[in-house]
Design a protein around this motif. Sequence first.
Motif, PDB file in Angstrom:
ATOM      1  N   GLN A   1     -25.981 -32.572 -28.791  1.00  0.00           N
ATOM      2  CA  GLN A   1     -26.768 -33.767 -28.488  1.00  0.00           C
ATOM      3  C   GLN A   1     -26.606 -34.799 -29.601  1.00  0.00           C
ATOM      4  O   GLN A   1     -26.817 -34.490 -30.766  1.00  0.00           O
ATOM      5  N   VAL A   2     -26.237 -35.981 -29.213  1.00  0.00           N
ATOM      6  CA  VAL A   2     -26.008 -37.056 -30.175  1.00  0.00           C
ATOM      7  C   VAL A   2     -27.275 -37.890 -30.321  1.00  0.00           C
ATOM      8  O   VAL A   2     -27.901 -38.253 -29.326  1.00  0.00           O
ATOM      9  N   GLN A   3     -27.648 -38.171 -31.542  1.00  0.00           N
ATOM     10  CA  GLN A   3     -28.766 -39.065 -31.812  1.00  0.00           C
ATOM     11  C   GLN A   3     -28.219 -40.340 -32.456  1.00  0.00           C
ATOM     12  O   GLN A   3     -27.361 -40.276 -33.339  1.00  0.00           O
ATOM     13  N   LEU A   4     -28.740 -41.467 -31.992  1.00  0.00           N
ATOM     14  CA  LEU A   4     -28.319 -42.771 -32.494  1.00  0.00           C
ATOM     15  C   LEU A   4     -29.537 -43.537 -32.971  1.00  0.00           C
ATOM     16  O   LEU A   4     -30.534 -43.627 -32.241  1.00  0.00           O
ATOM     17  N   VAL A   5     -29.448 -44.088 -34.161  1.00  0.00           N
ATOM     18  CA  VAL A   5     -30.561 -44.840 -34.724  1.00  0.00           C
ATOM     19  C   VAL A   5     -30.050 -46.192 -35.207  1.00  0.00           C
ATOM     20  O   VAL A   5     -29.220 -46.262 -36.117  1.00  0.00           O
ATOM     21  N   GLU A   6     -30.568 -47.256 -34.571  1.00  0.00           N
ATOM     22  CA  GLU A   6     -30.170 -48.611 -34.948  1.00  0.00           C
ATOM     23  C   GLU A   6     -31.082 -49.167 -36.035  1.00  0.00           C
ATOM     24  O   GLU A   6     -32.253 -48.778 -36.136  1.00  0.00           O
ATOM     25  N   SER A   7     -30.541 -50.105 -36.784  1.00  0.00           N
ATOM     26  CA  SER A   7     -31.332 -50.830 -37.773  1.00  0.00           C
ATOM     27  C   SER A   7     -30.666 -52.174 -38.023  1.00  0.00           C
ATOM     28  O   SER A   7     -29.521 -52.390 -37.620  1.00  0.00           O
ATOM     29  N   GLY A   8     -31.397 -53.075 -38.680  1.00  0.00           N
ATOM     30  CA  GLY A   8     -30.820 -54.346 -39.075  1.00  0.00           C
ATOM     31  C   GLY A   8     -31.246 -55.543 -38.259  1.00  0.00           C
ATOM     32  O   GLY A   8     -30.855 -56.669 -38.551  1.00  0.00           O
ATOM     33  N   GLY A   9     -32.035 -55.318 -37.221  1.00  0.00           N
ATOM     34  CA  GLY A   9     -32.503 -56.453 -36.437  1.00  0.00           C
ATOM     35  C   GLY A   9     -33.523 -57.277 -37.202  1.00  0.00           C
ATOM     36  O   GLY A   9     -33.974 -56.910 -38.287  1.00  0.00           O
ATOM     37  N   GLY A  10     -33.867 -58.424 -36.627  1.00  0.00           N
ATOM     38  CA  GLY A  10     -34.851 -59.278 -37.267  1.00  0.00           C
ATOM     39  C   GLY A  10     -34.851 -60.671 -36.695  1.00  0.00           C
ATOM     40  O   GLY A  10     -34.260 -60.923 -35.638  1.00  0.00           O
ATOM     41  N   LEU A  11     -35.500 -61.569 -37.414  1.00  0.00           N
ATOM     42  CA  LEU A  11     -35.615 -62.972 -37.025  1.00  0.00           C
ATOM     43  C   LEU A  11     -34.684 -63.805 -37.896  1.00  0.00           C
ATOM     44  O   LEU A  11     -34.701 -63.679 -39.135  1.00  0.00           O
ATOM     45  N   VAL A  12     -33.884 -64.649 -37.264  1.00  0.00           N
ATOM     46  CA  VAL A  12     -32.943 -65.484 -38.008  1.00  0.00           C
ATOM     47  C   VAL A  12     -32.847 -66.839 -37.321  1.00  0.00           C
ATOM     48  O   VAL A  12     -33.067 -66.942 -36.102  1.00  0.00           O
ATOM     49  N   GLN A  13     -32.543 -67.852 -38.087  1.00  0.00           N
ATOM     50  CA  GLN A  13     -32.373 -69.192 -37.512  1.00  0.00           C
ATOM     51  C   GLN A  13     -30.990 -69.312 -36.873  1.00  0.00           C
ATOM     52  O   GLN A  13     -30.047 -68.608 -37.252  1.00  0.00           O
ATOM     53  N   ALA A  14     -30.904 -70.200 -35.924  1.00  0.00           N
ATOM     54  CA  ALA A  14     -29.617 -70.455 -35.280  1.00  0.00           C
ATOM     55  C   ALA A  14     -28.573 -70.822 -36.330  1.00  0.00           C
ATOM     56  O   ALA A  14     -28.856 -71.573 -37.271  1.00  0.00           O
ATOM     57  N   GLY A  15     -27.389 -70.254 -36.152  1.00  0.00           N
ATOM     58  CA  GLY A  15     -26.316 -70.455 -37.117  1.00  0.00           C
ATOM     59  C   GLY A  15     -26.260 -69.391 -38.188  1.00  0.00           C
ATOM     60  O   GLY A  15     -25.275 -69.318 -38.941  1.00  0.00           O
ATOM     61  N   GLY A  16     -27.286 -68.571 -38.264  1.00  0.00           N
ATOM     62  CA  GLY A  16     -27.351 -67.525 -39.266  1.00  0.00           C
ATOM     63  C   GLY A  16     -26.603 -66.264 -38.852  1.00  0.00           C
ATOM     64  O   GLY A  16     -25.935 -66.227 -37.810  1.00  0.00           O
ATOM     65  N   SER A  17     -26.731 -65.233 -39.696  1.00  0.00           N
ATOM     66  CA  SER A  17     -26.018 -63.979 -39.485  1.00  0.00           C
ATOM     67  C   SER A  17     -26.950 -62.785 -39.633  1.00  0.00           C
ATOM     68  O   SER A  17     -27.950 -62.848 -40.359  1.00  0.00           O
ATOM     69  N   LEU A  18     -26.588 -61.720 -38.955  1.00  0.00           N
ATOM     70  CA  LEU A  18     -27.245 -60.423 -39.105  1.00  0.00           C
ATOM     71  C   LEU A  18     -26.183 -59.345 -38.969  1.00  0.00           C
ATOM     72  O   LEU A  18     -25.173 -59.545 -38.281  1.00  0.00           O
ATOM     73  N   ARG A  19     -26.437 -58.203 -39.598  1.00  0.00           N
ATOM     74  CA  ARG A  19     -25.573 -57.042 -39.385  1.00  0.00           C
ATOM     75  C   ARG A  19     -26.424 -55.876 -38.901  1.00  0.00           C
ATOM     76  O   ARG A  19     -27.352 -55.445 -39.584  1.00  0.00           O
ATOM     77  N   LEU A  20     -26.077 -55.399 -37.723  1.00  0.00           N
ATOM     78  CA  LEU A  20     -26.740 -54.228 -37.164  1.00  0.00           C
ATOM     79  C   LEU A  20     -25.969 -52.979 -37.545  1.00  0.00           C
ATOM     80  O   LEU A  20     -24.733 -52.993 -37.619  1.00  0.00           O
ATOM     81  N   SER A  21     -26.705 -51.911 -37.754  1.00  0.00           N
ATOM     82  CA  SER A  21     -26.102 -50.617 -38.047  1.00  0.00           C
ATOM     83  C   SER A  21     -26.592 -49.599 -37.027  1.00  0.00           C
ATOM     84  O   SER A  21     -27.714 -49.695 -36.537  1.00  0.00           O
TER      85      SER A  21
END
Length: 123
Positions: A1-21
Amino acid sequence: QVQLVESGGGLVQAGGSLRLSCAASGGTFRRYVMGWFRQAPGKEREFVAAIRWSGNTYYSDSVKGRFTISRDYAKNTVYLQMNSLKPEDTAVYYCAADSLGVVVDSFQEYDYWGQGTQVTVSS
């Protein structure tokens, strides 16, 4: 059984960047196609990007040129680097693993899912 856990979301202004893991455990990470999908309120879940064990990558037209998917086998982690974010990118982003890898842009093909992480882009 594979478990997946995301992180890195949030609030950002248009034109900005985020990295999800997305950290994977409980399976042979190398064997799976790893994908990112997103779902906005009132909309269907849609394909964002996917990556094969070979390193081949796939993107939806809406994110091509702005988002980059990558994977680190040593850390059993897949990333989604999101640049030039737009308000229409606002959604819950899900990481998923597909054991067959026949059709990489269809959410029905994926066997395992994370819990999702919220990305909100303000205008």
